[in-house]
Design an enzyme around this catalytic site. Structure first.
Site, PDB file in Angstrom:
ATOM      1  N   GLU A 177      -0.862  -7.128  -1.769  1.00  0.00           N
ATOM      2  CA  GLU A 177      -1.357  -8.425  -1.260  1.00  0.00           C
ATOM      3  C   GLU A 177      -2.860  -8.370  -1.004  1.00  0.00           C
ATOM      4  OE1 GLU A 177       1.192  -9.569   2.032  1.00  0.00           O
ATOM      5  OE2 GLU A 177       2.645 -10.412   0.632  1.00  0.00           O
ATOM      6  N   GLU A 386       8.226  -8.928  -4.341  1.00  0.00           N
ATOM      7  CA  GLU A 386       8.741  -9.216  -2.992  1.00  0.00           C
ATOM      8  C   GLU A 386       9.254 -10.638  -2.963  1.00  0.00           C
ATOM      9  OE1 GLU A 386       6.334  -8.550   0.484  1.00  0.00           O
ATOM     10  OE2 GLU A 386       5.382  -6.793  -0.397  1.00  0.00           O
TER      11      GLU A 386
HETATM   12  C1  BGP Z   1       4.446  -9.161   2.878  1.00  0.00           C
HETATM   13  C2  BGP Z   1       4.127  -7.699   2.955  1.00  0.00           C
HETATM   14  C3  BGP Z   1       5.245  -6.827   3.317  1.00  0.00           C
HETATM   15  C4  BGP Z   1       6.338  -7.456   4.136  1.00  0.00           C
HETATM   16  C5  BGP Z   1       6.609  -8.906   3.838  1.00  0.00           C
HETATM   17  C6  BGP Z   1       7.465  -9.620   4.837  1.00  0.00           C
HETATM   18  O1  BGP Z   1       3.365  -9.888   3.332  1.00  0.00           O
HETATM   19  O2  BGP Z   1       3.617  -7.207   1.738  1.00  0.00           O
HETATM   20  O3  BGP Z   1       4.719  -5.647   3.824  1.00  0.00           O
HETATM   21  O4  BGP Z   1       6.406  -7.073   5.401  1.00  0.00           O
HETATM   22  O5  BGP Z   1       5.432  -9.630   3.691  1.00  0.00           O
HETATM   23  O6  BGP Z   1       6.713  -9.954   5.959  1.00  0.00           O
HETATM   24  P1  BGP Z   1       7.191  -9.678   7.421  1.00  0.00           P
HETATM   25  O7  BGP Z   1       7.505  -8.244   7.479  1.00  0.00           O
HETATM   26  O8  BGP Z   1       6.058 -10.040   8.267  1.00  0.00           O
HETATM   27  O9  BGP Z   1       8.369 -10.550   7.615  1.00  0.00           O
END
Ligand code: BGP
Length: 487
Positions: A177, A386
């Protein structure tokens, strides 16, 4: 419905600082996330930049203890039929301070054993080299990614990884990201290792200590490092495929009022395409100077950097474009429109869509919109690395976790992927986020669960780490086995 291509990479995704634990095991150095405390959707996480404070709970220290459960976890992924497993490396596990003369053999071996076991299980590793991780010692000594000295230190690390893991790993992502670095506060800390001087809450989009030029210079240094790593990876093994990783979101205007439409265009450019263009086209977009000016960067300094490194950026274009997708973003210039709660993107609530318990707008069609827009723009293969639903999972009376809401979320997103493929989008794979419950990046909670696999661990660090299959585990097994035919 279109079929998913043969060899489509179904799997799951994780990040080291959110699931590995073992934060000081076998010589590992401290990393920035190791000094970030837990929070909630309403209470920000705090960073203690000087180091680990006594009697303070830091979720990354043990996380879900993959460090000691990796074999069992990969076996569970194999049981589900994963073709691909996304994980990240911790620089500080291999070079504890980032600039040590010698790497740590224990760190190199830890990942090597994992990759070997993946191979034995028929699982292709997808490795993020930097996922919100940076050796704390480097922040103390050099500042963060805004210091160009970091580029060569990082390239020493990448060279070691491409060499040591040659033949075991073929798919690589440079920075998770990366566009998060455009965001004040959280972006500086998570993405760029640029830290405040004293304890601070990690806020989104604002921070008194944040210096925009440091972030934009830091991002430029990451672009240069990423481009050089692409060349390095191809030289070391022509089989290597290297992608970028962008936090993706479909952007909509709230209304057809021209001001809203222009605001959406602007947001889309800044959030999705600023970094995407440099990675995939090998050059900054024409509108970059106006963007730098509007965001408080030093335009002349940025132009000079862009010019100096133009050839490097052009030579290191990525092989594929990967992204995370959780939500769409609705934009309006009308100050009366309420902001969505906990919405990572800071947009307003879309009246046609529901949001998750954490305020993230759920929008499967937005995924198709995003896939088709990005493919039109870059015409290189895409990879969804993701996507998933963070939710509170309650054990039912029968003692099991019936997470139909998660199945429903994924089914609807996968259906839209199939339509995009039918429309000609080249899609390499899908690694669902948090395939095993892990620590939330934004809030530091364990309560916000994503997994097919439940892990016994709570927000305060209680639990024995045992793993259990949820209902979605059996559902995804069928998806993998049928190559997306059975949803
Ligand atoms: C993205 C990241 C991850 C992950 C995901 C979910 O932004 O790359 O590391 O954590 O989001 O977000 P969160 O864990 O805040 O729910």
């Amino acid at each position: 419905m279109a079929k998913f291509p043969k060899g489509f990479l179904w799997g799951g995704a994780t990040a080291a600082n959110q699931f590995e634990g073992g934060y000081d095991a076998d010589g590992k150095g401290l990393s920035v996330p190791d000094v970030i405390m837990g929070g909630t959707v309403d209470k920000p996480r705090y960073i203690t930049p000087a180091g680990v404070r006594e009697n303070t709970y830091y979720p990354s220290h043990q996380a879900i203890d993959f460090y000691h459960h990796w074999k069992e976890d990969i076996d569970l992924f194999a049981e589900m039929g994963f073709k691909c497993f996304r994980l990240s490396l911790q620089w500080s596990r291999i070079f504890p301070n980032g600039d040590d003369e010698e790497p740590l053999q224990a760190g190199i071996d830890f990942y090597k054993n994992i990759f070997k076991h993946c191979k034995e299980c028929g699982i292709e590793p997808l490795v993020t080299i930097s996922h919100y991780e940076f050796p704390l010692a480097l922040s103390h000594k050099y500042g963060g990614w805004d210091n160009p000295v970091i580029i060569d230190l990082w390239l020493r690390f990448t060279k070691l990884c491409f060499t040591e893991y040659k033949g075991l790993v073929k798919y690589w992502l440079t920075f998770n990201e990366i566009n998060c670095g455009t965001i004040a506060g959280m972006g500086a800390i998570y993405g760029l290792g640029i830290l405040p001087e004293d304890d601070q809450p990690i806020t989104f989009g604002k921070a008194s200590w944040d210096v925009p030029q440091r972030r934009f210079a830091g991002l430029h240094n990451q672009f240069v490092a990423s481009a050089k790593a692409v060349v390095q990876a191809h030289e070391i093994d022509p089989e290597n495929k290297v992608g970028c990783m962008i936090a993706g979101a479909a952007t909509y205007p709230y209304s057809c009022r021209p001001d809203d439409v222009l605001a959406a265009l602007e947001t889309d450019r800044q959030f999705n395409f600023y970094c995407g263009d440099v990675h995939a086209r090998g050059a900054y977009p024409a509108w970059a100077p106006s963007y730098w000016a509007a965001n408080g960067a030093d335009v002349e300094a940025m132009k000079a950097l862009a010019e100096k490194d133009a050839e490097v950026l052009k030579a290191g274009k990525v092989d594929f474009y990967s992204f995370s997708y959780y939500q769409s973003n609705t934009v309006s210039t009308d100050p009366e429109k309420a902001k969505g709660k906990g919405n990572l993107l800071g947009g307003i609530q879309n009246p046609y869509l529901e949001a998750s318990e954490w305020g993230w707008t759920i929008d499967p069609k937005g995924l198709r919109y995003y896939l088709e827009t990005v493919y039109d723009r870059y015409q290189i293969p895409l990879f969804i690395v993701e996507n998933g639903l963070g939710a509170v999972d309650e054990r039912s009376e029968d003692g099991k976790f019936h997470d139909e809401y998660r199945i429903d979320y994924m089914r609807k997103h996968i259906e839209q992927m199939a339509i995009a493929i039918e429309h000609g989008v080249e899609l390499m794979g899908y690694t669902m986020w948090g395939c095993i419950d892990l620590v939330s990046a934004s809030t530091g909670e364990m309560k916000k669960r994503y997994g097919f696999i439940y892990v016994d661990r709570d927000n305060d660090g209680n639990g024995d780490f045992h793993r259990e299959r949820k209902e979605s585990f059996y559902w995804y097994k069928k998806v993998c086995e049928s190559n997306g035919e059975i949803l």
